[in-house]
Design an enzyme around this catalytic site. Structure first.
Site, PDB file in Angstrom:
ATOM      1  N   SER A  53      67.609  23.791  17.886  1.00 55.37           N
ATOM      2  CA  SER A  53      66.874  24.759  17.071  1.00 55.37           C
ATOM      3  C   SER A  53      65.480  24.276  16.679  1.00 55.37           C
ATOM      4  O   SER A  53      65.136  24.233  15.504  1.00 55.37           O
ATOM      5  CB  SER A  53      67.690  25.075  15.807  1.00 55.37           C
ATOM      6  N   CYS A  57      57.577  27.227  20.325  1.00 57.52           N
ATOM      7  CA  CYS A  57      56.330  28.004  20.258  1.00 57.52           C
ATOM      8  C   CYS A  57      55.264  27.285  19.422  1.00 57.52           C
ATOM      9  O   CYS A  57      54.075  27.543  19.574  1.00 57.52           O
ATOM     10  CB  CYS A  57      56.599  29.382  19.656  1.00 57.52           C
ATOM     11  N   ALA A 296      75.463  35.707  28.415  1.00 54.25           N
ATOM     12  CA  ALA A 296      74.259  34.894  28.657  1.00 54.25           C
ATOM     13  C   ALA A 296      73.064  35.548  27.979  1.00 54.25           C
ATOM     14  O   ALA A 296      72.988  36.776  27.844  1.00 54.25           O
ATOM     15  CB  ALA A 296      74.012  34.725  30.145  1.00 54.25           C
ATOM     16  N   GLY A 298      68.621  34.895  26.666  1.00 56.85           N
ATOM     17  CA  GLY A 298      67.374  34.118  26.594  1.00 56.85           C
ATOM     18  C   GLY A 298      66.728  33.907  27.951  1.00 56.85           C
ATOM     19  O   GLY A 298      66.823  34.744  28.855  1.00 56.85           O
ATOM     20  N   LYS A 450      41.163  57.721  10.535  1.00 62.78           N
ATOM     21  CA  LYS A 450      41.819  57.856  11.844  1.00 62.78           C
ATOM     22  C   LYS A 450      41.879  56.438  12.388  1.00 62.78           C
ATOM     23  O   LYS A 450      40.879  55.911  12.869  1.00 62.78           O
ATOM     24  CB  LYS A 450      41.018  58.763  12.773  1.00 62.78           C
TER      25      LYS A 450
HETATM   26  P1  FAD Z   1      65.416  27.181  25.634  1.00 67.49           P
HETATM   27  O1  FAD Z   1      64.512  27.155  24.483  1.00 67.49           O
HETATM   28  O2  FAD Z   1      64.930  26.684  26.952  1.00 67.49           O
HETATM   29  O3  FAD Z   1      66.731  26.349  25.251  1.00 67.49           O
HETATM   30  C1  FAD Z   1      67.737  26.107  26.201  1.00 67.49           C
HETATM   31  C2  FAD Z   1      68.464  24.818  25.836  1.00 67.49           C
HETATM   32  O4  FAD Z   1      69.607  24.722  26.668  1.00 67.49           O
HETATM   33  C3  FAD Z   1      67.629  23.570  26.107  1.00 67.49           C
HETATM   34  O5  FAD Z   1      67.469  22.815  24.931  1.00 67.49           O
HETATM   35  C4  FAD Z   1      68.413  22.810  27.158  1.00 67.49           C
HETATM   36  O6  FAD Z   1      68.406  21.401  26.962  1.00 67.49           O
HETATM   37  C5  FAD Z   1      69.819  23.350  26.968  1.00 67.49           C
HETATM   38  N1  FAD Z   1      70.626  23.267  28.195  1.00 67.49           N
HETATM   39  C6  FAD Z   1      70.327  23.764  29.420  1.00 67.49           C
HETATM   40  N2  FAD Z   1      71.314  23.494  30.279  1.00 67.49           N
HETATM   41  C7  FAD Z   1      72.267  22.821  29.590  1.00 67.49           C
HETATM   42  C8  FAD Z   1      73.520  22.271  29.938  1.00 67.49           C
HETATM   43  N3  FAD Z   1      74.016  22.389  31.183  1.00 67.49           N
HETATM   44  N4  FAD Z   1      74.230  21.633  28.986  1.00 67.49           N
HETATM   45  C9  FAD Z   1      73.749  21.507  27.726  1.00 67.49           C
HETATM   46  N5  FAD Z   1      72.572  22.016  27.338  1.00 67.49           N
HETATM   47  C10 FAD Z   1      71.840  22.664  28.246  1.00 67.49           C
HETATM   48  N6  FAD Z   1      57.698  32.752  23.309  1.00 67.49           N
HETATM   49  C11 FAD Z   1      57.154  33.710  22.537  1.00 67.49           C
HETATM   50  O7  FAD Z   1      57.692  34.819  22.486  1.00 67.49           O
HETATM   51  N7  FAD Z   1      56.015  33.470  21.807  1.00 67.49           N
HETATM   52  C12 FAD Z   1      55.391  32.257  21.834  1.00 67.49           C
HETATM   53  O8  FAD Z   1      54.369  32.060  21.151  1.00 67.49           O
HETATM   54  C13 FAD Z   1      55.922  31.247  22.658  1.00 67.49           C
HETATM   55  N8  FAD Z   1      55.303  30.058  22.755  1.00 67.49           N
HETATM   56  C14 FAD Z   1      55.862  29.084  23.532  1.00 67.49           C
HETATM   57  C15 FAD Z   1      55.227  27.856  23.621  1.00 67.49           C
HETATM   58  C16 FAD Z   1      55.763  26.847  24.398  1.00 67.49           C
HETATM   59  C17 FAD Z   1      55.058  25.539  24.506  1.00 67.49           C
HETATM   60  C18 FAD Z   1      56.984  27.064  25.087  1.00 67.49           C
HETATM   61  C19 FAD Z   1      57.592  25.975  25.928  1.00 67.49           C
HETATM   62  C20 FAD Z   1      57.618  28.286  25.014  1.00 67.49           C
HETATM   63  C21 FAD Z   1      57.064  29.311  24.241  1.00 67.49           C
HETATM   64  N9  FAD Z   1      57.672  30.564  24.149  1.00 67.49           N
HETATM   65  C22 FAD Z   1      57.118  31.536  23.381  1.00 67.49           C
HETATM   66  C23 FAD Z   1      58.909  30.859  24.893  1.00 67.49           C
HETATM   67  C24 FAD Z   1      60.130  30.658  24.011  1.00 67.49           C
HETATM   68  O9  FAD Z   1      60.069  29.394  23.442  1.00 67.49           O
HETATM   69  C25 FAD Z   1      61.386  30.821  24.835  1.00 67.49           C
HETATM   70  O10 FAD Z   1      61.432  32.142  25.295  1.00 67.49           O
HETATM   71  C26 FAD Z   1      62.637  30.510  24.049  1.00 67.49           C
HETATM   72  O11 FAD Z   1      62.644  29.194  23.603  1.00 67.49           O
HETATM   73  C27 FAD Z   1      63.874  30.712  24.916  1.00 67.49           C
HETATM   74  O12 FAD Z   1      64.991  30.267  24.235  1.00 67.49           O
HETATM   75  P2  FAD Z   1      66.325  29.882  25.013  1.00 67.49           P
HETATM   76  O13 FAD Z   1      67.315  29.521  23.986  1.00 67.49           O
HETATM   77  O14 FAD Z   1      66.682  30.945  25.978  1.00 67.49           O
HETATM   78  O15 FAD Z   1      65.962  28.631  25.929  1.00 67.49           O
END
Ligand code: FAD
Length: 582
Positions: A53, A57, A296, A298, A450
């Site tokens: 967590s 961003c 699933a 994200g 407006k």
């Molecule tokens: P992630 O954040 O990628 O988390 C997935 C997690 O799963 C990871 O920690 C990984 O280690 C874990 N994992 C994967 N496979 C396994 C496994 N087999 N076993 C155990 N753990 C595993 N979005 C916006 O809308 N606005 C923004 O301003 C913005 N800025 C960003 C800036 C940066 C630098 C970055 C990198 C991203 C930014 N994003 C932004 C995108 C946003 O952060 C992502 O869309 C969001 O974090 C997605 O969340 P998630 O949980 O799907 O994936």
């Protein structure tokens, strides 16, 4: 036993066990909402990395120093999730295999190497995405980084401190690339962005992205467009030498790859779950995979675009956060569908903000959807109240029914609220006419009676109603020699620069000098931003002239010229899939 949607449900009294893989936006949102809905469920959260967590961003802003404290990015810790939410959080644990038949997931403890199986009733995949790293020569050299998580961020900061980095090359001019460029430059590091497309920020059209490139250059960032990286090497001083396909060389103490992301879906694919675009996990409207007990969310999933209905890969924080919460609802008896993303997003680049929602013009062309665009440059608030600035707005809509397809806005202030209002209108299915009729708050420091959003709706409604025809800046060359281009600005504006081959009659003189305009060919009218030319068009049309308003007028035409590229070009279909990759 199964419910109507095929989800296996529990006998009353049995303890529901949910395993979630991935502990960032999607996974943590799921787990905490699930706990708020059920004290009884056993919730195990598996995370490969050392943190859960965290605010990815915010990471560019810590690198630049705008967020001084690194730990402010840690929104929760494994301990706080365990204490506050009663979650069984296992960091540094890798989920390595799903056995769907026995409903168990195999997990490796990365500290001890021990492998164990965890049974589940429901499994939630929130495995996210990783940065794209093409197999280019030298890509694994020290000094080349990507930014996805806290570990990456710490490595970048350590490298910059160790090398006393003074120059950087960013590969890729998307959102993360631009945020990093702004922040590195802010830190006193001379930064170059290399981008393979003809304009930065793909979900913006070329004329809307042009001011962003100008803003970067104004602050010292070098922007290289239409060129791709061919490889990396070290120069004699140990710095990174980036060579491009066009044979240019750029030197940096650091190079950061910002070329988009690819979904982490191997676990799902190896378990036989359906995958789609870029191998992202396929989910239904409830975010269930092809196995009803596996969900699933994200950056690892493919979704349906809310406007086009097409499969898209839009890896953004909003859908990940909302989707995680929604899966918890669906597993725990509050069944509701996930409405697809619209790609609503925003970026600050020094003094400018750019935001967009829905489909952009290149996407509409590629999808073969008939559309019309209007460009406007209204004030952020009443012009007579100090501190107002123009907001460039582009609204894309169906010229027959007024359905809103998308919008983009760029300006110094007031951009976010305009795009958020339009995104909300789109979500509610409002037409351009209804956009013009929205009852929005107004006092001079905040807006206009407006509002800019109303103005966009009204300008589009005029087209839907047949009161005026509009053409875009990029359509102008098609009329060369065939139409009269009429400039209706004041003399001083005309003297400062005009569209080549235009004739000039200021609006105030048009009624008496109209006879100077040839009657036998179309008239394309422009002013500074499109409002006076609309008035001129109405006047001329009522006197029988076949008249068209140049959308966004001289301001938009100039922005388009500065980019010097065509709007429609092959390859846009591919861009659609991952255009929003951060
Ligand atoms: P992630 O954040 O990628 O988390 C997935 C997690 O799963 C990871 O920690 C990984 O280690 C874990 N994992 C994967 N496979 C396994 C496994 N087999 N076993 C155990 N753990 C595993 N979005 C916006 O809308 N606005 C923004 O301003 C913005 N800025 C960003 C800036 C940066 C630098 C970055 C990198 C991203 C930014 N994003 C932004 C995108 C946003 O952060 C992502 O869309 C969001 O974090 C997605 O969340 P998630 O949980 O799907 O994936």
């Amino acid at each position: 036993m199964s419910d109507a949607a095929g989800v296996e449900t529990h006998q009353r009294g049995a303890r529901l066990k949910i395993v979630v893989i991935g502990g960032v936006a999607g996974g943590a949102n799921f787990a905490t909402r699930a706990r708020r809905l059920s004290e009884a469920a056993e919730i195990v959260l598996i995370e490969r990395g050392p943190y859960v967590s965290f605010a990815n961003c915010g990471m560019p802003y810590h690198i630049g120093g705008e967020i001084p404290s690194r730990d402010d990015l840690l929104l929760q810790t494994p301990e706080s999730l365990a204490q506050t939410f009663g979650l069984d959080v296992r960091i540094s644990h890798d989920a390595i295999r799903i056995d769907r038949h026995h409903k168990e997931v195999w997990i490796r403890n990365l500290a001890t190497g021990e492998t164990t199986a965890e049974q589940y009733d429901h499994l939630v995949l929130a495995t996210g995405a990783v940065p794209v790293r093409p197999a280019l020569p030298g890509i694994d050299l020290p000094g080349i980084f990507a930014l996805r998580d806290m570990v990456d961020m710490d490595r970048i900061n350590q490298w910059l401190a160790r090398t006393d980095g003074r120059s950087a090359v960013i590969v890729g001019g998307g959102f993360v690339g631009l945020e990093l460029a702004e922040q590195l430059q802010r830190r006193g590091i001379a930064t170059t962005i290399i981008h393979s497309d003809d304009h930065l920020l793909t979900p913006f059209d070329v004329e809307m992205a042009a001011p962003i490139a100008t803003e970067l250059e104004k602050h010292g960032v070098r922007v290289v467009l239409d060129d791709a990286v061919a490889g990396f090497a070290h120069d004699p001083q140990g710095r990174i030498r980036v060579t491009t396909k066009q044979g240019r060389r750029h030197i940096g103490d650091i190079a950061i790859l910002c070329m988009g992301v690819r979904p982490v879906s191997d676990l799902a694919a190896n378990a036989g779950l359906a995958t789609g675009l870029r191998h992202a996990v396929v989910v239904n409207e409830f975010l269930q995979t092809s196995d009803p007990n596996i969900w699933a969310v994200g950056d690892c999933v493919q979704l349906q675009h809310r406007v086009s209905g097409r499969d898209v890969y839009i890896p953004l924080a909003g859908p990940a956060n909302r989707g995680g919460r929604l899966i918890a609802d669906n597993i725990l008896g509050r069944r509701r569908p996930f409405r697809g993303p619209m790609g609503t997003t925003i970026i600050r680049v020094f003094g400018l903000t750019a935001a967009c929602t829905g489909l952009y013009e290149r996407a509409l062309i590629e999808l073969d959807i008939p559309y019309q665009a209007v460009h406007l440059h209204p004030s952020s608030h009443a012009k007579y109240f100090p501190g107002s600035h123009p907001v460039a707005i582009k609204l894309l809509f169906d010229p027959l029914h007024g359905t809103i397809f998308g919008a983009q806005a760029v300006g110094q202030v007031g951009v976010d609220k305009r795009i958020d209002v339009i995104a909300t209108a789109m979500a509610g299915g409002l037409t351009v006419e209804e956009l013009g009729d929205l009852d929005l708050c107004y006092a001079p420091p905040f807006g206009s009676a407006k509002d800019a959003v109303n103005m966009a709706g009204l300008a589009a409604s005029n087209i839907v109603d047949g009161l005026v025809e509009a053409i875009s800046w990029h359509e102008l060359p098609a009329f060369a020699g065939e139409a009269t281009i009429l400039d209706v600005r004041r003399q001083s504006e005309w003297d400062a620069g005009a569209i080549p081959d235009a004739m000039h009659i200021p609006l105030a003189e048009l009624r008496v000098r109209m006879s100077e305009i040839p009657r036998n060919r179309p008239v394309i009218v422009y002013c500074h931003s499109g409002q006076r030319s609309y008035v001129a068009c109405r006047l001329l049309a009522q006197h029988g002239y076949p008249c068209r308003n140049l959308s966004g007028a001289y301001v938009t035409w100039s922005a388009g010229q500065s980019s010097q590229v065509a709007v429609a070009q092959p390859g846009a279909a591919e861009l659609l899939e991952f255009s929003l990759a951060r």
